[in-house]
Design an enzyme around this catalytic site. Sequence first.
Site, PDB file in Angstrom:
ATOM      1  CD  GLU A  87      -3.086  -0.797   0.096  1.00 34.68           C
ATOM      2  OE1 GLU A  87      -3.304   0.377  -0.247  1.00 34.68           O
ATOM      3  OE2 GLU A  87      -3.680  -1.771  -0.400  1.00 34.68           O
ATOM      4  CB  SER A 120     -42.955 -30.545  47.865  1.00 33.80           C
ATOM      5  OG  SER A 120     -44.274 -31.002  47.920  1.00 33.80           O
TER       6      SER A 120
END
Lengths: 771, 244
Positions: A165, A445
């Site tokens: 680049e 329960s």
Amino acid sequence: MLLLFVSAGLAGGLYAVYLDGKIRAKFEGKRWALPARVYARPLELYAGRPLTAASLQEDLDLLRYRKVSDPRYAGTYARSGGRFFVHTRAFRFWDGPESEHVLDIEVANGQISVLKNATGGGAPALVRLDPVLIASIYPADNEDRVLVRRKDLPDLLVKTLLAVEDRGFYHHYGIDPVAILRALWADLRAGAVVEGGSTLTQQLVKNFYLSQARTIKRKLEEAVMAILLDRRYSKDEILDAYANEIFLGQDGKRAIHGFGLASLFYFNRPLNELTIPETALLVGLIKGPSYYDPRRHPKRALARRNLVIDTIEQQGVITPEQARKAKAAPLGVSDKGGRPAGSYPAFLQLVRRQLQRDYREEDLRTEGLRIFTTLDPLVQAAAERAVSARLPELERARRFKAGTLETAAIVASPSEGEVLAVVGGRDPNYAGFNRALDAVRSIGSLVKPAVYLTALSMPQKYSLVTTLSDTPVSIRAGNGKLWQPENYSRKVHGPVPLYLALAHSFNLATVHLGLSLGVDRVANTLARLGVERPIDAVPSLLLGSISLTPADVAQVYQTLANGGFRAPLRAIRDVLDASGRPLNRYPLAVQQVADANAVYLTTWAMQQVVKQGTATYLLRRLPASLTVAGKTGTTNDLRDSWFAGFSGDKVAVVWVGRDDNKSARLTGASGALHVWADIMANIENRPLPDLVPDGITDVRVDPSDGLLAAAGCGRAVTVPFESADVPTRTSTCGGVQPASPKPGKGGPTAVAQEKSLRSVFGEFMRGFLGN
Amino acid sequence: MKRLFLIGLPLVAMAACTTAPRIGPPAPIETRGGWGPGAAANAGGAAPPQPQAQTPGVQVYPYHAPGTAPPGASQASAAAQAPPGQGSLAGGGAPGELPMERPGNQAGVPPLAQQSEQTPSARQPQTLAYAPPPKRPVLPPAADALLQDAERQRQMRDYVGAAATLERALRIEPQQAYLWNRLAQVRLQQGYSAQAANLAARSNSLARDEPGLKQDNWRIIAAARRAAGDAAGAAAAEQKASGG
């Protein structure tokens, strides 16, 4: 003419000052909104840790470690049977960095038998793997990135990037006239745009500050700003910004920015683990992330990658031999990269709730917080598997249409109150209604241990063998109606020892006990154990008319599992800021809310639920070495099926029922218990600790009268007592000889009473065994 | 157009010179609240940090990659107290008085000298608080390594760090009474005496045939009760602490 020059120069100068301000504002201000990262607990490795090879493999898979023959790089491992060579990744935790290790781990007999440094040196006492990323909280613009520092950019990546680049990056002044000319020349020769002359600095300026319009004005502005940027900041600062800003792909709504995330997104590995061809591909993508998308256009991507490889070979970055090998390599792109491993919507809802109390939403989305949660992905996976396998089976057995039943489960650690797994429904990936946190249902329960704990907290009055009366009850309730509870079997059992009443979940005995204790007292126990919702202290509370969420129940059972010490359930351990520094910690806190010995006795009775009561299914389902305690819960018309219980280091609650609150046709034992067992059988568990606390004595007694058993008493059982309240008289054990002449409470009348009790008890035993 | 550019260029360059180049790293940007060692220091004067309902500060340090602490961090941080480390799923109160913790050597630690000024009766626990640790039991190597780390941290007055290390050890060995005792000691030194007492009680409930450890736990409980103004309870605990 001169005037024109000066005024133009002045205007240009002013404009430059304006641009300079703009540059600084962005470059020195808050540059990026960083998503928060949410992590699971790290896997701790140490010799003796309970762990199976399958579990270790599962964790490595979630962490996306690569299986190789020679684990030379971090994030790789080799395995042969139960022997693993793992090259761990370095990671920064709350308490500091965990460095890279090459470990030689041997897993045998369900535990880590050997843990050594593969490279020699002493054996480490313990090592943490890096934690699994389970979620990211993205900023509003859906930009996702993983910040990398300049010094963490691999040399190869930087060289490749510059070769492709911007060859003159370290020498130019922000723009590179030579490159522009070279590009122009190349374009002219090719008759098309083949090379760009933009420097990295220009590209950064373009992304950072400017619109994407391609006009001369914009190009000029870009050049000026590039020069200013270059003048004001060092090359490395610019490179750092570039490496994090560059757009490298799109994943649905999520935009992939920067090399750090792109590496994860395409290869599932951090940047420093990338090979030459992988690095070349990333750099090649800069030119056009969607055009060269390696997942959608692999051919184009491959050609582009190889072009990059040629370029760096020409520039001498790599040798021709390396280039040849690199070009021969496949693209190596993985699917689903960079996304959090798995999806844990139910657990994350819990995390979000805890976070929202302490952090602003905006901060979560932008501050790059690292949130370390308590999630154990292995436990979570086991829970999800249990749910998705067991629910269809239950539906078939009950002749329900598929999808009728719903469920919820939550698993936590008793000692620390850390939530390890949350299942919010039968589809664990569904992020909607979270039943584990929000389904408020009658607990049936499950309430009973609180009743019995209340009794056992008064050891001078109640022991595990105190005789309770399982006989019909009829009470006028507050609304004037008669309340006449029944046992589930609709039978009446007469006098029963306390622990068996809990083990078999007898309603009538429990109501009698609860009424003599006082409902208020039971309600108080429940609140202390961790129920934070209002408790209606009415007699039906004794049978679980109270409605709670599975998470609420988990808190109550955590307290029981932790010896009466409540530790608030937590989903987050600590939070680091974006730079890895500690921000906040959610510390472990405990509070003693029940007498430790009374809890021990209650737990003993809850073990009898498993050994001889309503949950004996577990004896067949779990390994014999794994002792657990728990309680089934069933509500009217079989609407709710519950099981809550714990091993030595896990507490788990499972609910099965229907969203429309119609009958699920399941008891606690026929529904939730099976899911619970599936979870517990497939996670690492320690048995309940077998130590008897100080102040507790095991005593052989005759369960029919609670008195000491003589040597030859066949029906005697060994039961723990508060040492100060051990019975002193000896039972006749069904015989006719009078009690032994040991001094103690009670006299002849007591003996007569015992006789009658004994005969009733015998009847009960026969009746009970017969049903 | 091109000419204008050529003329403009040197001028632009000159213009760039007019603003002074940046000196040093960029200043941190505060959103609100604050964080850092300074925050902890502020808490030092008072008794255990008062819970506040505000959200904790999150501070942003731009342009600083992971691991580097910006030099401006300490002076930029203002005291920000954490909200209480509140419960759990339903958001209820945490047991004890532990707030959310922040790192730092003395985060939320009232110096013992000042503590004794506030509560005259605290003189005794002050000496008790520095009692030598009870005899260290033989622990599995992993927990033992963490225990030693924690002890080092505690001696360096890094109490938050010591607590974190001990919690990690407890995840590995939750039934080890000694580890609970050490965490209790850390909390006591931080001034979180109620939480210290709870942790000491947890240690006692797990201790077997370890009279020295139990006595140390009672010493912690005695100190906590005295700090809470329960003189009679403290005396009773002290009697147990001395083996009575």
